[in-house]
Design an enzyme around this catalytic site. Structure first.
Site, PDB file in Angstrom:
ATOM      1  CG  ASP A  32      -7.175 -13.474   3.295  1.00  0.00           C
ATOM      2  OD1 ASP A  32      -6.155 -13.005   2.783  1.00  0.00           O
ATOM      3  OD2 ASP A  32      -8.154 -12.768   3.630  1.00  0.00           O
TER       4      ASP A  32
ATOM      5  CG  HIS B 171      -8.182  -8.898   4.124  1.00  0.00           C
ATOM      6  ND1 HIS B 171      -7.711  -9.980   3.426  1.00  0.00           N
ATOM      7  CD2 HIS B 171      -7.938  -7.823   3.337  1.00  0.00           C
ATOM      8  CE1 HIS B 171      -7.212  -9.571   2.259  1.00  0.00           C
ATOM      9  NE2 HIS B 171      -7.328  -8.264   2.195  1.00  0.00           N
TER      10      HIS B 171
END
Ligand code: NAX
Length: 331
Positions: free
Chosen positions: A159, A187
């Site tokens: 990410d 996440h």
């Protein structure tokens, strides 16, 4: 040449494993002076495929790859391991909710946490990648009471890297010109990609970009939904970029972060602050040195980031409630 370190990869015959193992063996994570022994764990139906992967590793004649262990027994896979990379897990099936996935995958991390506790080297470091990564990491950590909590992390580096790329593209600069991006929280689609403290060529990113609408309506959702967008295009979830993020995470931890920059890692919340309750695995910006990380403290959030952090925190607390019975006795 240094003596070899042991690196365990679970789910080694899966798609991430197929990129990751070759880069580990090439020295991308630990540097060109550090030999490794790969200890690869799979479930019985995937052992034949794993043998095929091991044949290909042999065929690379990697100078740094000193030995390989192929097993379906967690006790063997984690024996004396220095780095435990927990990739193996079931992906989300058709019609499955996130909570079903947690219940399916959670038990894997009970067994693996215990096996790490019983078998790993005293300096073991654990990175959980298999989804839902933060909560699986919490399960593994709570079932490994003899391993210090700060040795556990879940991966948000993919990410982070996605966010760096989006900012570089928007500003028309190279990715190396972007520093201090942060990913906060889970996440998952509630993660909080944050450029408010980022620098572009040393200047504050919000000013350089000068487009708050883009930040809120494009940057944040693009990073949050990037995994889904890759699945839609490729027909499979991110694999090479996930393996690359594992390499980046491990290298940052093993070799340190550059002066003045930080990276994102999901770590036990008691090691951070920002009003996040104890007892979850939460992504923070961190700096790394000599194999240890420190959470970057004291950053001030604009209101909308604070509100998003609250949402991702609540999601992590709900995930924890779903697996309460799988959390070990660790205080
Ligand atoms: P694959 O389905 O290709 O591979 C998973 C492998 O794990 C399979 O070979 C399977 O046999 C094995 N496995 C299942 N249960 C196991 C167990 N108990 N012990 C050992 N091995 C076991 O998935 P892949 O694309 O490699 O993704 C692996 C995991 O990473 C998934 O849970 C996925 O959701 C997660 N991801 C996490 C990311 C992150 O940023 N944290 C990004 C990429 C990826 O989506």
């Amino acid at each position: 040449m240094k003596s070899p370190i042991r690196v365990t990869v679970t789910g080694a015959a899966g798609q991430i494993g197929y990129s990751l193992l070759f880069r580990l063996a090439a020295g991308d994570a630990f540097g060109p002076e550090q030999p490794i022994i790969l200890q690869m764990l799979e479930i019985p139906p995937a052992m034949q495929a794993l043998k095929g992967v091991a044949m290909e590793l042999e065929d690379c004649a990697f100078p740094l790859l000193h030995d390989m262990v192929l097993t379906d027994d967690p006790a063997v896979a984690f024996r004396d391991t220095n780095w435990a990379l927990l990739v193996g897990a079931k992906p989300r099936g058709k019609g499955q909710e996130r909570s079903d996935l947690i219940r399916d995958n959670g038990p894997i991390f009970v067994g693996q946490g215990r096996a790490i506790n019983e078998n790993a080297a005293p300096d073991v470091r654990v990175l959980v990648v298999g989804n839902p990564a933060n909560t699986n990491c919490l399960i593994a950590m709570s079932n490994a009471p003899d391993v210090p909590k700060e040795r556990f992390a879940a991966m948000t580096r993919l990410d982070h890297n996605r966010a760096v790329n989006q900012v570089a593209k928007k500003a028309g600069v190279h990715v190396t010109d972007v520093q201090r991006i942060a990913i906060w929280g889970n996440h998952s689609a509630t993660q909080v990609p944050d450029l408010n403290h980022a620098l572009i060529r040393g200047e504050p990113a919000p000013q350089v970009i000068g487009d708050e609408t883009w930040v809120r309506d494009t940057f944040i959702p693009t990073v949050q939904q990037r995994g889904k967008a890759v699945i839609e295009m490729r027909g499979h979830s991110s694999a090479a970029s996930a393996a690359n993020a594992i390499i980046d995470h491990v290298r940052s931890l093993a070799l340190g972060t550059p002066e003045g920059d930080w990276v994102s890692m999901a770590v036990p919340s008691e090691l951070g602050e920002y009003g996040v309750p104890e007892g979850i695995i939460f992504s923070y910006p961190v700096t790394c040195r000599d194999g240890h990380y420190s959470v970057v403290n004291g950053l001030e959030h604009p209101d909308y980031i604070g509100e998003m952090i609250e949402v991702t925190t609540q999601e992590l607390l709900r995930e924890r409630a779903v697996v309460e019975d799988l959390l070990g006795s660790r205080p």
